[in-house]
Design an enzyme around this catalytic site. Structure first.
Site, PDB file in Angstrom:
ATOM      1  N   ARG A  38       0.822  -1.217   0.000  1.00  0.00           N
ATOM      2  CA  ARG A  38       0.000   0.000   0.000  1.00  0.00           C
ATOM      3  C   ARG A  38       0.852   1.262   0.000  1.00  0.00           C
ATOM      4  O   ARG A  38       0.475   2.272  -0.591  1.00  0.00           O
ATOM      5  CB  ARG A  38      -0.925   0.000   1.209  1.00  0.00           C
ATOM      6  CG  ARG A  38      -2.034  -1.006   1.027  1.00  0.00           C
ATOM      7  CD  ARG A  38      -3.104  -0.814   2.060  1.00  0.00           C
ATOM      8  NE  ARG A  38      -4.316  -1.480   1.625  1.00  0.00           N
ATOM      9  CZ  ARG A  38      -5.153  -2.100   2.447  1.00  0.00           C
ATOM     10  NH1 ARG A  38      -4.919  -2.134   3.741  1.00  0.00           N
ATOM     11  NH2 ARG A  38      -6.237  -2.678   1.986  1.00  0.00           N
ATOM     12  N   LYS A 199     -16.940 -16.605   1.856  1.00  0.00           N
ATOM     13  CA  LYS A 199     -18.347 -16.609   2.273  1.00  0.00           C
ATOM     14  C   LYS A 199     -19.293 -16.055   1.226  1.00  0.00           C
ATOM     15  O   LYS A 199     -19.024 -15.010   0.634  1.00  0.00           O
ATOM     16  CB  LYS A 199     -18.487 -15.738   3.519  1.00  0.00           C
ATOM     17  CG  LYS A 199     -17.915 -16.349   4.769  1.00  0.00           C
ATOM     18  CD  LYS A 199     -18.274 -15.416   5.884  1.00  0.00           C
ATOM     19  CE  LYS A 199     -17.717 -15.819   7.211  1.00  0.00           C
ATOM     20  NZ  LYS A 199     -17.814 -14.656   8.105  1.00  0.00           N
ATOM     21  N   GLY A 354      -8.954  -8.049  -1.266  1.00  0.00           N
ATOM     22  CA  GLY A 354      -7.644  -8.104  -0.637  1.00  0.00           C
ATOM     23  C   GLY A 354      -6.934  -9.424  -0.865  1.00  0.00           C
ATOM     24  O   GLY A 354      -5.754  -9.445  -1.260  1.00  0.00           O
ATOM     25  N   GLY A 377     -12.372  -3.877   0.818  1.00  0.00           N
ATOM     26  CA  GLY A 377     -13.775  -3.539   1.059  1.00  0.00           C
ATOM     27  C   GLY A 377     -14.285  -2.497   0.069  1.00  0.00           C
ATOM     28  O   GLY A 377     -15.418  -2.564  -0.400  1.00  0.00           O
TER      29      GLY A 377
HETATM   30  P1  ADP Z   1     -11.127 -11.340  -1.199  1.00  0.00           P
HETATM   31  O1  ADP Z   1     -10.328 -10.787  -0.059  1.00  0.00           O
HETATM   32  O2  ADP Z   1     -10.344 -11.437  -2.460  1.00  0.00           O
HETATM   33  O3  ADP Z   1     -12.421 -10.618  -1.372  1.00  0.00           O
HETATM   34  P2  ADP Z   1     -12.271 -13.359   0.479  1.00  0.00           P
HETATM   35  O4  ADP Z   1     -11.810 -12.616   1.665  1.00  0.00           O
HETATM   36  O5  ADP Z   1     -13.725 -13.383   0.205  1.00  0.00           O
HETATM   37  O6  ADP Z   1     -11.498 -12.852  -0.823  1.00  0.00           O
HETATM   38  O7  ADP Z   1     -11.809 -14.866   0.602  1.00  0.00           O
HETATM   39  C1  ADP Z   1     -10.494 -15.276   0.661  1.00  0.00           C
HETATM   40  C2  ADP Z   1     -10.326 -16.482   1.484  1.00  0.00           C
HETATM   41  O8  ADP Z   1     -11.180 -17.541   1.074  1.00  0.00           O
HETATM   42  C3  ADP Z   1      -8.926 -17.038   1.381  1.00  0.00           C
HETATM   43  O9  ADP Z   1      -8.287 -16.906   2.625  1.00  0.00           O
HETATM   44  C4  ADP Z   1      -9.111 -18.484   1.000  1.00  0.00           C
HETATM   45  O10 ADP Z   1      -8.268 -19.364   1.713  1.00  0.00           O
HETATM   46  C5  ADP Z   1     -10.543 -18.756   1.373  1.00  0.00           C
HETATM   47  N1  ADP Z   1     -11.100 -19.883   0.609  1.00  0.00           N
HETATM   48  C6  ADP Z   1     -11.145 -20.046  -0.703  1.00  0.00           C
HETATM   49  N2  ADP Z   1     -11.680 -21.221  -1.028  1.00  0.00           N
HETATM   50  C7  ADP Z   1     -11.941 -21.841   0.137  1.00  0.00           C
HETATM   51  C8  ADP Z   1     -12.485 -23.100   0.472  1.00  0.00           C
HETATM   52  N3  ADP Z   1     -12.857 -23.951  -0.465  1.00  0.00           N
HETATM   53  N4  ADP Z   1     -12.616 -23.397   1.782  1.00  0.00           N
HETATM   54  C9  ADP Z   1     -12.246 -22.529   2.733  1.00  0.00           C
HETATM   55  N5  ADP Z   1     -11.728 -21.330   2.477  1.00  0.00           N
HETATM   56  C10 ADP Z   1     -11.578 -20.981   1.181  1.00  0.00           C
HETATM   57 MG    MG Z   2     -10.499 -11.018   2.114  1.00  0.00          MG
END
Ligand code: ADP
Ligand code: MG
Length: 652
Positions: A38, A199, A354, A377
């Protein structure tokens, strides 16, 4: 509307207040910055401001202190990291606002950088407190907003302060708006969205928005298993949000109704634990994930399916990893999709989130897609189509003439006028163009003022006119006489003339026409009384005044009119409309112009605000999108009128 950028403003010798996003991870033991992504992302903007000779005052938050100083969240560790990256020493103030920061700001030299302590050490920051915003505004001549990561929050240091200072985007912010904005507002089709991550609940908003925009939605990550369950497949110990299964069903139904295709993985890599070194198997949907096992990545067949779906894409947005990419055994899906994106040479490929950004960095692919957003976010909220206060608060390029007109009313004799204008010229900048500065003295002062203004950028206006060129109208002055006296502007329909001299909309309309016929520019005033505002009649009153005042004016004539919104309750009362009220009314007026003359004409007509304008409130008014200048009463009789002109010059 286009936001103003750092390139649009002179920085030399200015106090450049800059909001950046230095919300970096720190090592718990050594307190060192563990990931400087960052900081590096903000460097181009900081370096540019330094090179231009600005005195750079940096503000950022770090972590979530509870509204007071907390050494755990001090920005001090950033100082050495930033100094090293800049190759220049960076000064630090141990307080965010207060004596120490003020002293250090006063001592700051052109090209130097000062970092203020964590913005969130002040409880006013997250409350977007007006007093804090005003105090911050006093630290700078302008605000550069380069903190896209905070753009979904309306806090004092990014949004509140922009009520009192012109705000420009930094290079990072500009890039984020450019690419995420394009994906949100005008994506080229086919448009494919890839969603993953942990999620469903985090991403509902994004899924729903993208359902209306994208042609295909590819769903991976842990999220896929909630969808598998919605389709009746077994998911074992996989991360499933039981309470979101019904929603997943609903989303699948909705997708059928719309012409968007939701693609779910057909196989998954599974293991008994979310750890490295475990036996890994592949499960198909039909076989399901056996009890005791969990899905941790998408499988080979799903990768192939997703790659195929991406082939023709012209726009791709990706948010959320396909699997637990942090563990080598389960990074394949995420890696393969990342690579597939880099192979789409004709497409705009944007990665937000992120963890997704971290995955791109891990694979060394962050420079091989069109854009990787730095805002976690913030990028999510932008993709959800939410209003982004940190983006909305950046001043917009008005592309209209900006005017600062002084209505002297019945003040100053010719002698006084002469003295005043001579002094004013000494304090005004030599060149006031492209801001149009207009002085509107009483009739008897016109010649004196005109003669002093020869050879300057300033124009002269009259305060009234009688709408006939000559005749038996004792005591009146005609448009032709004004034109011949060197007058270029005429104030028409001022509320004092409406109230005291009983001028009607019809009479005002006649005046407008007569003035335009003599090639003079009318400053046509409209505005509601306090009674009308309190009774909810503001919009109707403005609509009627605008419509009736402009009757029979062609579009090309309307283009020559300047409108001034003067709420009667704010004239000479010391009450000033809030910037929001001023913006709202000016916006309504522009809407009316749009209805009368079409969008193109409406977009070109300057609308001024008038009513208790002072040097300390003018910037907050000018910061609004539809406010193109000021019709200034009392404050135009003093030398500080020059401050208003200087403020206006910052919004070009
Ligand atoms: P971003 O930050 O890109 O928006 P998220 O925070 O929604 O992404 O999700 C990222 C996390 O999701 C990672 O830490 C990854 O390990 C987890 N993840 C991805 N696939 C799975 C899975 N099948 N089971 C559990 N965790 C998962
Ligand atoms: Mg995330």
């Amino acid at each position: 509307m286009e936001a103003l950028t750092i390139r649009d403003v002179e920085l030399t010798g200015k106090n450049v207040l800059m909001r950046v996003d230095f919300n970096v991870p720190l090592d718990k033991k050594t307190n060192q910055v563990t990931d400087d992504t960052r900081i590096r992302a903000a460097l181009p903007t900081i370096q540019y401001a330094m090179e231009k000779g600005g005195r750079v005052i940096l503000m950022s938050h770090l972590g979530r202190p509870k509204g007071g100083p907390d050494p755990k969240y001090s920005l001090l560790p950033v100082v050495s990291a930033l100094s090293e990256l800049l190759g220049k020493p960076v000064q630090f103030s141990n307080v965010f606002v207060g004596e120490e920061s003020e002293k250090k700001i006063r001592q700051l030299q052109n090209g130097e950088v000062l970092l203020l302590e964590n913005t969130r050490f002040d409880p006013g920051e997250e409350k977007n407190d007006k007093n804090l915003s005003q105090q911050l505004a006093s630290y700078g001549d302008l605000l550069i907003n380069d903190a896209f990561g905070t753009a979904h929050r309306a806090h004092a240091s990014n949004v509140g302060v922009a009520d009192f200072l012109p705000s420009y985007s930094g290079f990072l912010m500009e890039k984020e708006i450019q690419f995420l904005g394009k994906v949100v507002e005008q994506p080229d089709h086919p448009y494919v969205a890839i969603l993953g991550g942990a999620k469903v609940s985090d991403k509902i908003g994004v899924i729903e928005t993208l359902m209306n925009k994208a042609d295909k939605l590819l769903i991976g990550g842990a999220m896929m298993f909630t969808f598998w369950r919605a389709l009746g497949y077994e998911t074992g110990n996989s991360l499933v949000e039981e309470d979101k299964i019904a929603l997943a069903k609903e989303l699948l139904e909705k997708a059928k109704e719309r012409s968007v295709e939701i693609l779910l993985p057909i196989d998954a890599l599974i293991a008994e634990k979310m750890e490295s070194g475990q036996p890994v198997r592949t499960a198909t949907r039909e076989s399901g994930v056996p009890g005791g096992w969990m899905g941790l990545d998408i499988g080979e067949k799903s990768i192939a399916l997703f790659k195929e779906a991406l082939k023709e894409a012209k726009t791709v947005i990706w948010n959320g990893p396909m699997g637990v990419f942090e563990i080598p055994e389960f990074e394949k899906g995420t890696h393969a999709i990342a690579l597939a994106l880099t192979e789409l040479k004709e497409a705009t490929t944007v990665v937000g989130g992120g963890d997704s950004a971290a995955a791109m960095a891990k694979f060394g692919l962050e420079n091989k897609v069109t854009h990787v957003s730095t805002g976690g976010g913030a990028s999510l909220e932008m993709l959800e189509g939410k209003e982004m206060p940190g983006v909305a608060s950046i001043s917009v390029k008005k592309n209209r003439k900006i005017i600062v007109a002084g209505n002297w009313k019945m003040y100053k004799t010719p002698e006084e006028a002469g003295q005043f204008v001579r002094r004013l010229l000494q304090v005004l900048p030599k060149k006031t163009k492209p801001v149009e500065v207009v002085l509107c003295p009483p009739y008897v002062d016109l010649y004196t003022v005109r003669d002093i203004l020869v050879g300057t950028d300033l124009a002269i206006g009259a305060q009234n006119v009688y709408p006939v060129n000559e005749g038996a109208f004792t005591g009146e002055i005609s448009p032709r006489m004004l034109a011949d006296s060197g007058v270029r502007y005429v104030i028409i329909g001022h509320s004092e003339r409406r109230a005291i001299f009983k001028e009607t909309n019809a009479f005002i309309n006649e005046k407008l026409k007569s003035v335009l016929a003599c090639h003079l520019t009318p400053i046509f005033c409209v505005g509601e009384t306090l009674y009308e505002r309190e009774n909810g009649q503001t919009l109707t009153v403005l609509n009627t005044q605008v419509a009736e005042g402009l009757i029979d004016l062609s579009a090309s004539e309307a283009l020559k009119v300047v409108i001034a919104y003067e709420p009667v309750w704010a004239i000479g009362t010391g009450k000033v409309a809030t910037p929001q009220q001023a913006q709202e009314a000016c916006f309504w007026i522009r809407e009316k112009l749009r209805a009368l003359y079409g969008a193109e004409v409406a977009a070109q007509i300057s609308i001024l605000y008038g009513g208790s304008i002072k040097p300390d409130n003018f910037a907050s008014l000018m910061a609004r999108a539809d406010v193109d200048g000021g019709l200034v009463g009392g404050a135009s009789l003093k030398e500080s009128f020059a401050d208003l002109v200087n403020t206006a010059l910052m919004y070009l």
